[in-house]
Design a protein around this motif. Structure first.
Motif, PDB file in Angstrom:
ATOM      1  N   PRO A  33      27.289 151.913 146.522  1.00 43.74           N
ATOM      2  CA  PRO A  33      25.936 152.466 146.432  1.00 43.74           C
ATOM      3  C   PRO A  33      25.715 153.230 145.133  1.00 43.74           C
ATOM      4  O   PRO A  33      26.628 153.860 144.595  1.00 43.74           O
ATOM      5  CB  PRO A  33      25.856 153.402 147.641  1.00 43.74           C
ATOM      6  N   GLY A  34      24.499 153.141 144.623  1.00 35.02           N
ATOM      7  CA  GLY A  34      24.144 153.846 143.409  1.00 35.02           C
ATOM      8  C   GLY A  34      22.772 154.481 143.540  1.00 35.02           C
ATOM      9  O   GLY A  34      22.149 154.421 144.607  1.00 35.02           O
ATOM     10  N   PRO A  35      22.263 155.047 142.453  1.00 34.70           N
ATOM     11  CA  PRO A  35      20.979 155.753 142.514  1.00 34.70           C
ATOM     12  C   PRO A  35      19.769 154.829 142.549  1.00 34.70           C
ATOM     13  O   PRO A  35      18.656 155.284 142.796  1.00 34.70           O
ATOM     14  CB  PRO A  35      20.991 156.603 141.236  1.00 34.70           C
ATOM     15  N   VAL A  36      19.963 153.529 142.242  1.00 28.35           N
ATOM     16  CA  VAL A  36      18.859 152.572 142.306  1.00 28.35           C
ATOM     17  C   VAL A  36      19.248 151.452 143.280  1.00 28.35           C
ATOM     18  O   VAL A  36      20.384 151.385 143.751  1.00 28.35           O
ATOM     19  CB  VAL A  36      18.524 151.981 140.925  1.00 28.35           C
ATOM     20  N   THR A  37      18.313 150.575 143.562  1.00 28.26           N
ATOM     21  CA  THR A  37      18.578 149.435 144.438  1.00 28.26           C
ATOM     22  C   THR A  37      19.813 148.686 143.953  1.00 28.26           C
ATOM     23  O   THR A  37      19.908 148.316 142.778  1.00 28.26           O
ATOM     24  CB  THR A  37      17.368 148.491 144.446  1.00 28.26           C
TER      25      THR A  37
END
Length: 244
Positions: free
Chosen positions: A86-90
């Protein structure tokens, strides 16, 4: 425009088989963004190694590995990587079609990740069979996972390439299969169907409510040619007018 096709085509002109130079690909993308084609376009797909050369467009950045750092870039709207975290954007996690099962999809859903499936490539074995892709799509839809596809989907209808002999999936087949999976139907025959008029008629019959549900799952597909899929939609009379 039919909501089934809005932002469906991620511009992957930098990747094979087109493999365009970045200045040329970026200029073509910007020109489309300023044309009647704009509603059909998703982001510009770019490897992280070339990200510093891209400005002024929405970017889906492709990482070679899950632990490759994502540089700060104001235009990044999505990240794609094998076994992504998971990251800060899609973020899309690329997994082999044959390995998609309820356990892996539950892990993606818990992590807030989307799924990326490869549907073609430069070798025959990179094209999943109808039954393998059908199982992957069925599990994704029934598991509530959003997904994108990449490679081999320029043509709207399932077909054998006369030059390479590769069996290509059709993006209209996938749209219709997603709709039928949502309705609880078996979808392998839909993916295998090479009757373009029949598949196109099925897609044309998807109502607004079902179309919204289809696109909630099938977000987009990466294509190194935007022209070819648009040609296909026009060939089957699925666009009200030529946007080029």
């Amino acid at each position: 425009m039919n909501p089934l096709f809005t932002a469906l085509f991620d511009d992957a002109a930098l990747f094979p088989p087109a493999s365009m130079g970045l200045p040329e690909a970026l200029a073509a993308h910007r020109a489309r963004r300023d044309s009647a084609l704009a509603p059909l376009l998703g982001p510009f797909v770019c490897p992280v190694s070339r990200l510093g050369e891209v400005t002024g467009v929405r970017v889906a950045v492709v990482l070679p590995t899950a632990d490759t750092p994502v540089p700060h870039h104001p235009s990044i709207v999505a990240v794609e990587a094998p076994e992504a975290v998971p990251g800060p954007v899609t973020t899309y996690s690329e997994l082999p079609c044959a390995e998609i099962d309820a356990i892996r999809l539950a892990a993606l859903r818990a992590a807030g990740l989307r799924l990326k499936l490869r549907t073609g490539g430069v070798r025959a074995e990179m094209f999943p069979s109808e039954d393998v892709l059908a199982r992957a799509l069925w599990n994704a839809v029934r598991g509530g996972i959003a997904f994108k596809l990449t490679a081999g989907l320029h043509d709207p209808i399932r077909h054998r390439d006369p030059v390479t002999g590769f069996e290509h999936h059709g993006f209209l087949n996938v749209l219709l299969a997603t709709a039928r999976a949502l309705q609880g139907y078996d979808i392998q025959r839909t993916l295998a169907d090479q009757d373009g008029e029949r598949v196109a008629a099925g897609v044309a019959g998807i109502d607004e409510v079902l179309a919204k549900a289809v696109r909630h799952h099938f977000i987009s597909f990466g294509t190194c040619s935007v022209t070819e899929p648009v040609d296909g939609l026009l060939r089957y009379r699925l666009l009200p007018e030529d946007p080029r």
